[in-house]
Scaffold this active site. Structure first.
Site, PDB file in Angstrom:
ATOM      1  N   VAL A 172       1.262  -1.412  -0.102  1.00  0.00           N
ATOM      2  CA  VAL A 172      -0.113  -0.053  -0.046  1.00  0.00           C
ATOM      3  C   VAL A 172       1.021   1.104   0.154  1.00  0.00           C
ATOM      4  O   VAL A 172       2.122   1.742   0.966  1.00  0.00           O
ATOM      5  CB  VAL A 172      -0.670  -0.315   0.880  1.00  0.00           C
ATOM      6  N   LYS A 173      -0.004   1.795  -1.432  1.00  0.00           N
ATOM      7  CA  LYS A 173       1.578   3.352  -0.634  1.00  0.00           C
ATOM      8  C   LYS A 173       0.387   5.039  -0.353  1.00  0.00           C
ATOM      9  O   LYS A 173      -0.798   4.621  -0.714  1.00  0.00           O
ATOM     10  CB  LYS A 173       1.755   3.583  -2.153  1.00  0.00           C
ATOM     11  N   THR A 174       0.495   5.178   1.106  1.00  0.00           N
ATOM     12  CA  THR A 174      -0.115   6.253   0.980  1.00  0.00           C
ATOM     13  C   THR A 174       0.480   7.816   1.642  1.00  0.00           C
ATOM     14  O   THR A 174       1.785   8.116   1.388  1.00  0.00           O
ATOM     15  CB  THR A 174      -1.077   5.584   2.257  1.00  0.00           C
TER      16      THR A 174
END
Ligand code: 5RP
Length: 266
Positions: A172-174
């Site tokens: 996940v990229k956040t």
């Protein structure tokens, strides 16, 4: 986890450090010829030796990047809207799995818009991408895009990251936020942070340092590297923070801020 999936993830997140520096140059898919990426090849090639992977669109890959490189490719497969459109967040699937395989990618990336008007469409399209990618052992990177009206706090980013993982994202990229530890703790897959808009170099390095300290496995950074006046020293400094060798270089008298400044100067 099957061998191909595990191998691709290990090509992105280095097994020796458990960290990654993903270099993002995919911005043209909705922003056009962004400042600093007008001649994408001239910007990217000097920086590539310091990146663990390169994130971009299939067009940019084919037109600007030589196939002689061995940097793992993260292929953006969401898009279909532009900065000129009031429904910019209504992205769909813009590249199929066959093309991803032809391009020998290490992962595919898709933006999800949790809490936006088009939340359902983007989440369902993301699961289609996951189903196709999993069939061939290709990991999916969920990009948690944030609408202007939403607050980038730990509650929201934790919600979006967890949803991405529950739907099947492998990474996940956040965004970094106060209380980022909570976002990491409640997400069962590795998290990386986006750099965001260009900020002073020292601040971008501090952001990197803080995110890693809070449990991120790395960064997916673009503008704060290629829009820097000194992109090569900047990416080297980010790299110095991402891969833990830098921590052993944290000298006894140094504060974190000193480390950040030194890496920038080295
Ligand atoms: C664009 C993206 C970028 O890849 C991501 O935001 C990282 O780039 P930057 O550090 O410039 O924010 O997903 O939609």
């Amino acid at each position: 986890m099957d061998w191909g999936m595990a191998n691709r993830i290990n090509r992105i997140i280095r097994p020796d450090t458990g960290r990654t520096l993903m270099f993002a140059v995919d911005h043209g898919y909705f922003m056009g010829p962004t400042t600093g990426l007008e001649k994408l090849d001239e910007t990217v090639m000097p920086l590539l030796p310091y990146a663990d992977s390169l994130m971009l669109t299939r067009g940019a890959l084919r037109y600007y990047v030589t196939p002689k490189i061995d940097t793992p490719i993260i292929l953006r497969v969401s898009g279909g809207t532009s900065v000129l459109n009031k429904h910019m967040l209504h992205e769909g699937i813009v590249a199929g799995i066959e093309d991803a395989i032809r391009l020998n990618v290490a992962a595919v990336a898709f933006s999800i818009m949790v809490g936006a008007d088009y939340e359902r469409d983007t989440l369902l399209a993301f699961t289609e991408v996951i189903d196709m990618a999993e069939r061939y052992g290709i990991p999916t990177l969920a990009v948690t895009a944030v609408g202007k009206e939403l607050v980038r706090d730990a509650k929201y980013l934790g919600l979006a990251s967890r949803i991405a993982a529950e739907l099947g994202a492998r990474i996940v990229k956040t965004y970094y936020c106060d209380g980022f530890e909570k976002v990491v703790e409640s997400c069962p897959v590795p998290i990386i942070i986006a750099g965001g808009k260009k900020i002073p170099e020292k601040d971008a390095l501090k952001l990197t340092y803080d995110a890693l300290k809070a449990g991120a496995v790395g960064v997916d950074m673009g503008r704060n590297i290629w829009q820097s006046e000194n992109p090569v020293p900047m990416i080297k400094a980010v790299r110095g923070i991402v891969h833990p060798v830098s921590y052993t270089h944290l000298r006894a008298h140094e504060t974190e801020a000193d480390l950040v400044c030194r890496l920038l100067l080295e």
